[in-house]
Write a protein that holds these residues in place. Structure first.
Motif, PDB file in Angstrom:
ATOM      1  N   LYS A   1     105.028  14.917  15.334  1.00  0.00           N
ATOM      2  CA  LYS A   1     103.652  15.372  15.599  1.00  0.00           C
ATOM      3  C   LYS A   1     102.723  14.961  14.461  1.00  0.00           C
ATOM      4  CE  LYS A   1     104.989  19.331  18.482  1.00  0.00           C
ATOM      5  NZ  LYS A   1     106.432  19.031  18.510  1.00  0.00           N
ATOM      6  N   LYS A   2     103.212  15.064  13.214  1.00  0.00           N
ATOM      7  CA  LYS A   2     102.459  14.647  12.033  1.00  0.00           C
ATOM      8  C   LYS A   2     103.349  13.734  11.196  1.00  0.00           C
ATOM      9  CE  LYS A   2      99.939  19.064  11.692  1.00  0.00           C
ATOM     10  NZ  LYS A   2      99.607  20.207  10.790  1.00  0.00           N
ATOM     11  N   ILE A   3     102.727  12.932  10.315  1.00  0.00           N
ATOM     12  CA  ILE A   3     103.514  12.007   9.498  1.00  0.00           C
ATOM     13  C   ILE A   3     103.122  12.107   8.027  1.00  0.00           C
ATOM     14  CG2 ILE A   3     104.004  10.411  11.368  1.00  0.00           C
ATOM     15  CD1 ILE A   3     101.740   8.632  10.384  1.00  0.00           C
ATOM     16  N   VAL A   4     104.105  11.821   7.173  1.00  0.00           N
ATOM     17  CA  VAL A   4     103.922  11.766   5.721  1.00  0.00           C
ATOM     18  C   VAL A   4     104.429  10.397   5.291  1.00  0.00           C
ATOM     19  CG1 VAL A   4     104.487  12.835   3.514  1.00  0.00           C
ATOM     20  CG2 VAL A   4     104.340  14.252   5.573  1.00  0.00           C
ATOM     21  N   VAL A   5     103.571   9.581   4.681  1.00  0.00           N
ATOM     22  CA  VAL A   5     103.893   8.156   4.529  1.00  0.00           C
ATOM     23  C   VAL A   5     103.694   7.670   3.099  1.00  0.00           C
ATOM     24  CG1 VAL A   5     103.384   5.834   5.378  1.00  0.00           C
ATOM     25  CG2 VAL A   5     103.202   7.776   6.928  1.00  0.00           C
ATOM     26  N   ASN A   6     104.635   6.831   2.648  1.00  0.00           N
ATOM     27  CA  ASN A   6     104.571   6.204   1.332  1.00  0.00           C
ATOM     28  C   ASN A   6     103.573   5.048   1.378  1.00  0.00           C
ATOM     29  OD1 ASN A   6     104.996   4.995  -1.137  1.00  0.00           O
ATOM     30  ND2 ASN A   6     107.169   4.577  -0.821  1.00  0.00           N
ATOM     31  N   GLU A   7     102.425   5.229   0.756  1.00  0.00           N
ATOM     32  CA  GLU A   7     101.412   4.176   0.804  1.00  0.00           C
ATOM     33  C   GLU A   7     101.747   3.008  -0.119  1.00  0.00           C
ATOM     34  OE1 GLU A   7      97.563   5.469  -0.359  1.00  0.00           O
ATOM     35  OE2 GLU A   7      98.255   6.520  -2.157  1.00  0.00           O
ATOM     36  N   ASP A   8     102.805   3.158  -0.958  1.00  0.00           N
ATOM     37  CA  ASP A   8     103.220   2.056  -1.824  1.00  0.00           C
ATOM     38  C   ASP A   8     104.221   1.130  -1.145  1.00  0.00           C
ATOM     39  OD1 ASP A   8     101.665   3.105  -3.901  1.00  0.00           O
ATOM     40  OD2 ASP A   8     103.299   4.399  -4.585  1.00  0.00           O
ATOM     41  N   ASP A   9     104.704   1.509   0.021  1.00  0.00           N
ATOM     42  CA  ASP A   9     105.622   0.656   0.767  1.00  0.00           C
ATOM     43  C   ASP A   9     104.818  -0.181   1.761  1.00  0.00           C
ATOM     44  OD1 ASP A   9     108.723   0.345   1.580  1.00  0.00           O
ATOM     45  OD2 ASP A   9     107.478   0.265   3.375  1.00  0.00           O
ATOM     46  N   PRO A  10     104.809  -1.507   1.622  1.00  0.00           N
ATOM     47  CA  PRO A  10     103.941  -2.346   2.465  1.00  0.00           C
ATOM     48  C   PRO A  10     104.203  -2.179   3.957  1.00  0.00           C
ATOM     49  CG  PRO A  10     104.827  -3.612   0.623  1.00  0.00           C
ATOM     50  CD  PRO A  10     105.546  -2.296   0.621  1.00  0.00           C
ATOM     51  N   PHE A  11     105.463  -2.073   4.341  1.00  0.00           N
ATOM     52  CA  PHE A  11     105.778  -1.966   5.767  1.00  0.00           C
ATOM     53  C   PHE A  11     105.219  -0.685   6.356  1.00  0.00           C
ATOM     54  CE2 PHE A  11     108.451  -0.438   9.234  1.00  0.00           C
ATOM     55  CZ  PHE A  11     108.393  -1.520  10.111  1.00  0.00           C
TER      56      PHE A  11
ATOM     57  N   PHE B   1     101.457   9.577   0.275  1.00  0.00           N
ATOM     58  CA  PHE B   1     101.952   9.873  -1.072  1.00  0.00           C
ATOM     59  C   PHE B   1     102.248   8.547  -1.778  1.00  0.00           C
ATOM     60  CE2 PHE B   1     105.865   9.528   1.408  1.00  0.00           C
ATOM     61  CZ  PHE B   1     106.727   8.835   0.569  1.00  0.00           C
ATOM     62  N   GLY B   2     102.252   8.584  -3.107  1.00  0.00           N
ATOM     63  CA  GLY B   2     102.537   7.368  -3.863  1.00  0.00           C
ATOM     64  C   GLY B   2     102.075   7.486  -5.295  1.00  0.00           C
ATOM     65  N   LYS B   3     101.908   6.323  -5.923  1.00  0.00           N
ATOM     66  CA  LYS B   3     101.574   6.279  -7.347  1.00  0.00           C
ATOM     67  C   LYS B   3     100.185   6.849  -7.636  1.00  0.00           C
ATOM     68  CE  LYS B   3     104.467   2.202  -8.097  1.00  0.00           C
ATOM     69  NZ  LYS B   3     104.482   0.750  -8.393  1.00  0.00           N
ATOM     70  N   LYS B   4      99.300   6.805  -6.663  1.00  0.00           N
ATOM     71  CA  LYS B   4      97.963   7.365  -6.888  1.00  0.00           C
ATOM     72  C   LYS B   4      98.029   8.876  -7.078  1.00  0.00           C
ATOM     73  CE  LYS B   4      95.368   3.929  -4.202  1.00  0.00           C
ATOM     74  NZ  LYS B   4      94.515   3.732  -2.992  1.00  0.00           N
ATOM     75  N   GLN B   5      99.007   9.487  -6.417  1.00  0.00           N
ATOM     76  CA  GLN B   5      99.095  10.945  -6.475  1.00  0.00           C
ATOM     77  C   GLN B   5     100.004  11.436  -7.609  1.00  0.00           C
ATOM     78  OE1 GLN B   5      99.744   9.252  -3.409  1.00  0.00           O
ATOM     79  NE2 GLN B   5      97.558   9.443  -2.956  1.00  0.00           N
ATOM     80  N   LEU B   6     101.054  10.685  -7.925  1.00  0.00           N
ATOM     81  CA  LEU B   6     102.024  11.142  -8.923  1.00  0.00           C
ATOM     82  C   LEU B   6     102.421   9.989  -9.829  1.00  0.00           C
ATOM     83  CD1 LEU B   6     103.639  13.685  -9.761  1.00  0.00           C
ATOM     84  CD2 LEU B   6     105.517  12.839  -8.354  1.00  0.00           C
TER      85      LEU B   6
ATOM     86  N   ILE C   1     106.436  16.791  -2.308  1.00  0.00           N
ATOM     87  CA  ILE C   1     105.187  17.530  -2.521  1.00  0.00           C
ATOM     88  C   ILE C   1     104.232  17.323  -1.343  1.00  0.00           C
ATOM     89  CG2 ILE C   1     103.110  17.691  -3.968  1.00  0.00           C
ATOM     90  CD1 ILE C   1     104.888  16.896  -6.366  1.00  0.00           C
ATOM     91  N   ALA C   2     104.059  16.065  -0.927  1.00  0.00           N
ATOM     92  CA  ALA C   2     103.127  15.756   0.160  1.00  0.00           C
ATOM     93  C   ALA C   2     103.543  16.443   1.461  1.00  0.00           C
ATOM     94  CB  ALA C   2     103.048  14.246   0.366  1.00  0.00           C
TER      95      ALA C   2
END
Length: 489
Positions: free
Chosen positions: A234-244, A259-264, A304-305
């Motif tokens: 229903k909802k998603i949590v995604v690694n924005e540092d992973d290109p795919f 989530f990613g390096k911008k956040q942590l 965390i995300a």
């Protein structure tokens, strides 16, 4: 719940061939050994075996109905009810959920997928929710945990459990007042429809790497299987540092938490801890965790995300972050002084690179590595993993992992096929002997990483599954070596 066969097939495409569909049933099984009186046996055609050969055994054990994809299987079960469906795997998922009253709909289910990190992230999410007062279960590679305590049950050793076991467990967890369940969603579990009728509130997408290509027959099918979770959630949590996953998620209309390096960000890396800085809506928080591994920064960010997406405020989450721990077999220390010995489950090129690069950063002496590759699995990654190990290791022992039906010596030679001859690279197919040789070479300040098996307590050699634990082997050898050294003084 009281059911007749008709209750399972009334909303499902099914051709009924013989027997009564008003027969009372008590359960749905795909394993004939688990069938009991009153069960429906669903015939699954697997990679190595066709479930049809077990129809007679299922009937002997009490099956009152057989569901298959093949009309011809009806000849094996003339005396019981028999129907055919287009896909028995999807039917098994549907029936397993329905016969237990669709329990996942009453739980908050989080499904975590990724080539690496599923177990770690699942347990971190579980820990945070438990700290926050929720009664939480984690289901996956390590078994079943409730509020951080392992529940001893005899479940199949699968990352994503079969639909029959999952929904049965969901029902039991509901009765135990569990509210949140985190499950690991493997590519095979998704491809084989084990999660098709699981009500998933949040799907967590970690990374896309290189694994199980022998099962999926290629990287595109592997990616397609992973993407299935996007449609189930229903909802998603995604690694924005992973290109795919970044590109895939950008096209989705699902509510998304990045989530990613911008956040942590990593502020300081120590052998036994890390200091991190968290950015949340222009506010910064600093905290320290009691474990290492640069790649774990992304795992913590994912946890965390995921919890944050549940509308839990950050100020409630922050106090619990220093208490996070790694699950068994993940950058797990066996000894810290005078040298370090760690075990890790890393069995993909990406995971091995993450573990060894992190280990190299916290070692004042030499990095020693013991690892192997599993048999009857993707052969293309073997030499790549050998290259990675040789890049970081001062001394390398290539050994058996779970060779299964393959020649372990052949696997070892494939691992080192790109490497030049060196006195620092050893082949020792006996894993315990390889570990002993590496331990004998350790000097103060050195770090030994034993990779590939992590938490596993068995080794699959030929047709045998033998007891074997990296952790117990190391502890036994250290005791023996310490005794022998003391006797020499």
């Amino acid at each position: 719940m009281a059911f007749v066969i008709a209750d399972l097939i009334k909303d499902w495409p099914c051709t009924w061939l013989h027997g009564s569909f008003n027969e009372w049933i008590r359960g749905v099984k795909e394993d004939s050994r688990e069938v009991q009186n009153g069960d429906v046996f669903v015939v699954i055609k697997g990679r190595h075996a066709n479930g049809a050969v077990y129809i007679h055994e299922a009937i002997r054990n009490g099956a009152v109905c057989i569901i298959s994809e093949n009309r011809e299987d009806g000849q094996f079960c003339r005396d019981v009810a028999f129907g055919i469906v287009p896909n028995t795997r999807t039917f098994l998922s549907h029936a397993s959920s329905r016969i237990h009253g669709n329990p996942s709909q009453q739980l908050h289910i989080v499904a975590v997928t990724g080539t690496n990190g599923k177990t770690t992230v699942s347990h971190m999410i579980g820990q945070l929710l438990t700290f926050l007062g929720h009664r939480t279960a984690v289901i996956g590679t390590l078994g079943l945990y409730i509020n951080g305590e392992k529940i001893i049950e005899n479940f199949p050793s699968l990352t994503t459990w079969s639909a029959t076991h999952l929904h049965d467990t969901f029902a039991k967890l509901l009765a135990m007042n569990v509210t949140h369940v985190i499950i690991e969603a493997s590519s095979m579990g998704l491809a084989q429809h084990r999660l098709d009728h699981c009500s998933i509130q949040q799907g967590v997408f970690l990374n896309m790497g290189h694994d199980h290509l022998e099962d999926h027959k290629g990287i595109e099918a592997y990616k397609k299987a992973k993407c299935k979770l996007l449609h189930l959630s229903k909802k998603i949590v995604v690694n924005e540092d992973d290109p795919f996953w970044y590109e895939i998620a950008k096209k989705s209309d699902k509510e998304n938490k990045w989530f990613g390096k911008k956040q942590l960000k990593l502020e300081e890396l120590k052998p036994l801890s890390m200091t991190l800085k968290l950015n949340d809506r222009e506010r910064e928080y600093s905290f320290e965790v009691g474990f290492s591994g640069v790649y774990n920064v992304s795992n913590i960010a994912a946890a965390i995300a995921t919890v944050r997406q549940m509308n839990i405020p950050m100020h409630s989450i922050i106090p619990h972050l220093p208490h996070l721990t790694l699950p068994a077999g993940r950058f797990q220390y066996i000894i810290k002084q005078p040298f370090q010995v760690i075990i890790d489950y890393a069995h993909t090129p990406e995971a091995l690179k993450h573990v060894l690069s992190s280990a190299a950063q916290i070692t004042t002496g030499n990095l020693l590595v013991v690892f192997g590759c599993g048999g009857d699995r993707d052969q293309s990654k073997r030499s790549e993993m050998g290259d990675i190990a040789a890049l970081y290791a001062k001394y390398l022992w290539v050994t058996s992992d779970n060779p299964r039906s393959e020649d372990p010596l052949k696997i070892c030679h494939q691992i080192i096929e790109n490497l030049p001859e060196s006195n620092n690279i050893h082949i020792e197919i006996n894993r315990a002997t390889a570990i002993e040789q590496a331990l004998r070479c350790l000097k103060p300040g050195d770090l030994l990483c034993i990779a590939g098996k992590g938490h596993e307590s068995t080794q699959h050699i030929g047709n045998q599954v033998l007891p074997f634990s990296d952790e117990q082997t190391v502890r036994k050898l250290l005791t023996s070596l310490s005794t022998s050294l003391n006797n020499e003084k």
